[in-house]
Design an enzyme around this catalytic site. Structure first.
Site, PDB file in Angstrom:
ATOM      1  N   HIS A 126       0.847  -1.207   0.000  1.00  0.00           N
ATOM      2  CA  HIS A 126       0.000   0.000   0.000  1.00  0.00           C
ATOM      3  C   HIS A 126       0.885   1.262   0.000  1.00  0.00           C
ATOM      4  CE1 HIS A 126      -3.195   2.736   0.961  1.00  0.00           C
ATOM      5  NE2 HIS A 126      -4.050   1.788   1.317  1.00  0.00           N
ATOM      6  N   GLU A 155      -0.603   1.153  -5.531  1.00  0.00           N
ATOM      7  CA  GLU A 155      -0.487  -0.032  -4.683  1.00  0.00           C
ATOM      8  C   GLU A 155      -0.511  -1.294  -5.541  1.00  0.00           C
ATOM      9  OE1 GLU A 155      -3.789   0.310  -1.947  1.00  0.00           O
ATOM     10  OE2 GLU A 155      -3.788   2.481  -2.217  1.00  0.00           O
TER      11      GLU A 155
END
Length: 315
Positions: free
Chosen positions: A184, A289
């Site tokens: 992330h 991500e």
């Protein structure tokens, strides 16, 4: 936890400048003679800083919790074994959003360096750091919610103007399990209004802002003009690029991963996140991500899966 091919300790060298690695107060910090550096928090194995050419490439909220009380807002949190809210009726359904990897305490497994001749005097020009997490290390609550025997090895490799992050997933038990994984990554940008994302044109995506409906991006570049939360699956190109004010700044290269999430909370969502500071920080960040989140990865007993990214600074 055990790690195959654990690197030996760095040996002193008189051939040239060497990388520096030290662990302190729950984090590992590494730097190269070039000035590139990286910091990894053992809580979540979260990369909280990556600098190259004197520039901070990652965005970290000024209100991020770095004491192990909450997942870190910013940097590169590791998402495993589920992305987003767990679906009802699935083996991960009792887990919190994004699973437990980003809120578990990882073990630092050691470092190794390599020399590829890029430095003038034979000094090492990259440093690899390994972190481990096994079923025995997660909380009783997480183990009760997801009772599989697994091991994760997360490798962070710092090079000049680049950072590689790879997650190795091992099924150590006698039961097959399904999982999702995602890195992330929060990238720092100077001005989101002058930032575009390339490499996603003509790709279908699920738009979470529009009730998870499916659309196709018709433009070569994605401009951020409001809240963005898109899941691009099965992307044909390996590289997604961040372009700032017309100049490429960051390349994100997927390695054995097909999916990419693009996220910016914009005004209303940022105001609703207690650990997102400053509240106008959305102007200076974009999440690209990489992961395996379109469906599930199945891992049979004894099998291993590995995927990750190489991020390159062009500034």
């Amino acid at each position: 936890m055990d790690r195959p091919n654990r690197p030996s300790a760095l040996s002193p060298s008189t051939l040239g400048p060497q990388p520096s690695v030290h662990a302190e107060q729950g984090r590992v910090i590494a730097s190269l003679p070039t000035g590139d550096s990286v910091e990894i928090l053992l809580y979540g194995a979260t990369v909280t800083s990556w600098k190259s050419n004197g520039r901070q490439n990652l965005w970290l909220s000024s209100a991020a919790k770095l004491d192990g009380s909450k997942a870190v807002r910013g940097g590169i949190p590791v998402v495993f074994p589920v992305f987003g809210p767990p679906p009802k009726g699935h083996a991960t359904s009792a887990l919190p959003q994004h699973g437990f990897a980003r809120t578990s305490h990882w073990e630092y497994l050691g470092s190794s360096s390599s020399e590829s001749g890029a430095l003038a005097k034979g000094g090492d020009d990259s440093i690899k750091l390994d972190f481990g997490l096994s079923a025995a290390q997660i909380s009783d609550e997480a183990r009760k919610a997801w009772g599989y025997d697994f091991a994760l090895v997360y490798t962070v490799t710092l090079g000049k103007d680049r950072l590689q992050t790879m997650l190795n997933v091992q099924n150590k038990g006698d039961k097959t399990f399904d999982f999702q994984m995602l890195l992330h990554t929060y990238f720092q940008v100077k001005d989101i209004s002058k930032t575009t994302v390339n490499g996603l044109g003509s790709q279908p995506y699920v738009d979470k802002v529009l009730n998870a409906t499916t659309h196709t991006q018709t433009t070569p570049s994605l401009s951020i003009t409001g809240e963005v939360d898109r899941v691009y699956a099965q992307i044909r190109q390996d590289t997604t690029s961040i372009v700032e004010d017309g100049k490429p700044s960051i390349d994100v290269v997927r390695d054995n991963l097909d999916d990419t999430v693009v996220w910016n909370p914009w005004i209303e969502k940022a105001n609703g996140l207690g650990d997102f500071e400053p509240k106008d920080g959305y102007k200076n960040m974009i999440c690209i991500e990489v992961g395996a989140v379109d469906g599930w990865q199945k891992l049979e007993p004894g099998e291993t899966f590995e995927g990750g990214q190489i991020v390159k600074s062009n500034l």
